[in-house]
Design an enzyme around this catalytic site. Structure first.
Site, PDB file in Angstrom:
ATOM      1  N   GLY A 188       0.821  -1.200   0.000  1.00  0.00           N
ATOM      2  CA  GLY A 188       0.000   0.000   0.000  1.00  0.00           C
ATOM      3  C   GLY A 188       0.853   1.247   0.000  1.00  0.00           C
ATOM      4  O   GLY A 188       2.042   1.215  -0.341  1.00  0.00           O
ATOM      5  N   GLY A 189       0.232   2.361   0.411  1.00  0.00           N
ATOM      6  CA  GLY A 189       0.919   3.639   0.378  1.00  0.00           C
ATOM      7  C   GLY A 189       2.132   3.698   1.279  1.00  0.00           C
ATOM      8  O   GLY A 189       3.113   4.383   0.975  1.00  0.00           O
ATOM      9  N   PHE A 190       2.086   3.018   2.405  1.00  0.00           N
ATOM     10  CA  PHE A 190       3.201   3.009   3.340  1.00  0.00           C
ATOM     11  C   PHE A 190       4.381   2.225   2.790  1.00  0.00           C
ATOM     12  O   PHE A 190       5.540   2.601   2.927  1.00  0.00           O
ATOM     13  CB  PHE A 190       2.734   2.384   4.667  1.00  0.00           C
ATOM     14  N   GLY A 191       4.106   1.128   2.170  1.00  0.00           N
ATOM     15  CA  GLY A 191       5.147   0.233   1.685  1.00  0.00           C
ATOM     16  C   GLY A 191       4.611  -1.170   1.548  1.00  0.00           C
ATOM     17  O   GLY A 191       3.421  -1.375   1.292  1.00  0.00           O
ATOM     18  N   LYS A 192       5.470  -2.150   1.726  1.00  0.00           N
ATOM     19  CA  LYS A 192       5.081  -3.542   1.573  1.00  0.00           C
ATOM     20  C   LYS A 192       5.093  -4.260   2.925  1.00  0.00           C
ATOM     21  O   LYS A 192       5.828  -3.878   3.831  1.00  0.00           O
ATOM     22  CB  LYS A 192       6.022  -4.252   0.593  1.00  0.00           C
ATOM     23  N   LYS A 247       6.144  -4.784   8.296  1.00  0.00           N
ATOM     24  CA  LYS A 247       5.827  -3.693   7.380  1.00  0.00           C
ATOM     25  C   LYS A 247       7.100  -2.896   7.096  1.00  0.00           C
ATOM     26  O   LYS A 247       7.783  -2.439   8.015  1.00  0.00           O
ATOM     27  CB  LYS A 247       4.752  -2.790   7.987  1.00  0.00           C
ATOM     28  N   ASP A 255      -8.808   7.135  11.871  1.00  0.00           N
ATOM     29  CA  ASP A 255      -8.886   6.398  10.606  1.00  0.00           C
ATOM     30  C   ASP A 255      -9.642   5.085  10.795  1.00  0.00           C
ATOM     31  O   ASP A 255      -9.210   4.028  10.350  1.00  0.00           O
ATOM     32  CB  ASP A 255      -7.482   6.138  10.064  1.00  0.00           C
TER      33      ASP A 255
END
Length: 409
Positions: A93-97, A122, A218
């Site tokens: 996703g946006g953060f990473g893998k 993560k 969130d």
């Protein structure tokens, strides 16, 4: 982490402030992200540490707030070993893998694949500045907050430009993955299980709101993860913020979050209240309907679930028509009505009129007790699901794995 979809002109995101006992200030990155974090540590006392010192002695049998983080600091070499050189991808996703890893249950040292315990690791995208701040937030909040309904953070790694987080592995993945999948060979999630999940998630939010100290910001189906017994745990604290203090009713921030879930007062002004989370919880109208909070594949006027169905929640005779038709014989009419009434209260436009999460938990527990009553009327009458074929007009979740803590959308 959370998706930023608001205008940068709406307020300014308050700087995160971190304690030197938590985030390392040496041996970390050499870029601007590291210098910014180090400056915050050297110039400011941790707001979270101060808050913890005020409430750590208060009784809360369902959870604990630690004065200092209880996290293992991993080396990047250990992370490579634990993941078999980042070989098994769980999500992205946006953060990473996010990768599957294996650690010894007692020492948390890397272990052979298939032995020890499975963890989710993560890994931050190195170019993600926002991700760096969210990584810090995860360490600060999940490093000190312990509750059965919060995902457990085991440790972190910060070495040169590498930033990683190590979590417990959640076998059943997210509520989103189960709620919206459309495989005809798989039974839809039962009403009993849905209630169990939302009660667990509500307990987690109630703990965060304890003494109005933490606003999650969130709350949504994809951030509710499930263990092997479908116990719910809130994940992803990258957007969490300390609540108002000193008599203030709100904090002002840049608008961030996920469209369809964010409270109207937050979108309009950047004013974030503790009860802004309660509005997000109300969007679990998804659990009642089996429909996503926002779906562009639905007809115009029905794409935002709350805008479409909130008026129906106010009409008792229509409550059963909004329930997911796939589970219509699994709940009593009274339980459906009480759930609809509670949802409507959570979605009140004025945050002052929304219930507290403690009150939400109590209401849900009463509804759960009523669920033992079997409905007498099993007829289908005017279900909202008749507007399109297939019923929901959408595909299953785009996440790659149903058994992980994932990076963002």
């Amino acid at each position: 982490m959370g998706n930023c979809w608001g205008s940068d002109s709406i307020g300014q995101e308050a700087s995160h402030v971190y304690s030197s006992t938590n985030i390392p200030t040496t041996g970390g990155t050499s870029n601007n992200m590291a210098s910014s974090a180090t400056s915050s540590v050297s110039n400011c006392r941790s707001q979270f540490s101060q808050t913890v010192s005020e409430i750590v002695e208060e009784e809360n049998p369902d959870g604990r707030i630690l004065e200092t983080p209880n996290l293992k600091v991993f080396t990047f070499a250990e992370m490579k070993t634990a993941t078999k050189n980042f070989n098994t991808l769980l999500g992205e996703g946006g953060f990473g893998k996010v990768y599957k890893g294996w650690l010894d249950e007692k020492t948390l040292a890397p272990s052979k694949a298939g032995s020890g315990m499975i963890v989710a690791i993560k890994k931050l995208k190195q170019e993600s500045v926002q991700g760096f701040h969210e990584w810090q937030s995860e360490v600060n909040f999940l490093g000190r907050l312990s509750h059965p309904s919060l995902v457990k953070l085991l440790g972190y790694c910060w070495e040169d430009t590498e930033l990683l987080l190590v979590y417990e592995f959640m076998q059943k993945g997210s509520l989103e993955n189960h709620l919206f999948r459309r495989n005809p060979a798989i039974e839809p999630m039962s009403w009993e299980t849905r209630l169990k999940i939302v009660i667990g998630a509500a307990r987690g939010l109630a703990f965060l709101h304890f003494s109005e100290k933490v606003i999650y910001r969130d709350f949504k189906a994809s951030n509710i993860l499930l263990d092997g017994n479908f116990n719910a745990k809130i994940s992803d604290f990258g957007l969490a913020k300390l609540g108002p203090s000193g008599g203030d009713s709100h904090v002002t921030t840049r608008v961030m979050g996920t469209y369809g879930y964010a409270a109207p007062e937050y979108i309009a002004s950047g004013h974030l209240y503790v009860k802004s989370d309660v509005y997000g919880f109300g969007v679990l109208l998804e659990v009642m309907t089996g429909l996503r909070a926002f779906d562009t594949k639905r007809p115009e006027g029905k794409q935002t679930l709350v805008d479409w169905l909130k008026p129906t929640l106010a009409h008792k005779r229509k409550h059963k028509t909004i329930m997911d038709a796939r589970i219509e014989v699994q709940y009593s009419s009274k339980a459906a009505s009480l759930t609809a009434v509670l949802t409507l209260k959570c979605l009140e436009h004025d945050p002052k009129n929304r219930p507290s999460m403690k009150e939400v938990v109590e209401a849900l527990e009463r509804i759960e007790s009523l669920n033992k009553e079997r409905p007498k009327d099993t007829s289908r009458s005017g279900s909202i699901h008749s507007w399109t074929t297939p019923r929901h007009g959408e595909q299953g979740s785009s996440h790659r794995s149903a058994g992980s803590i994932r990076g963002k959308r």
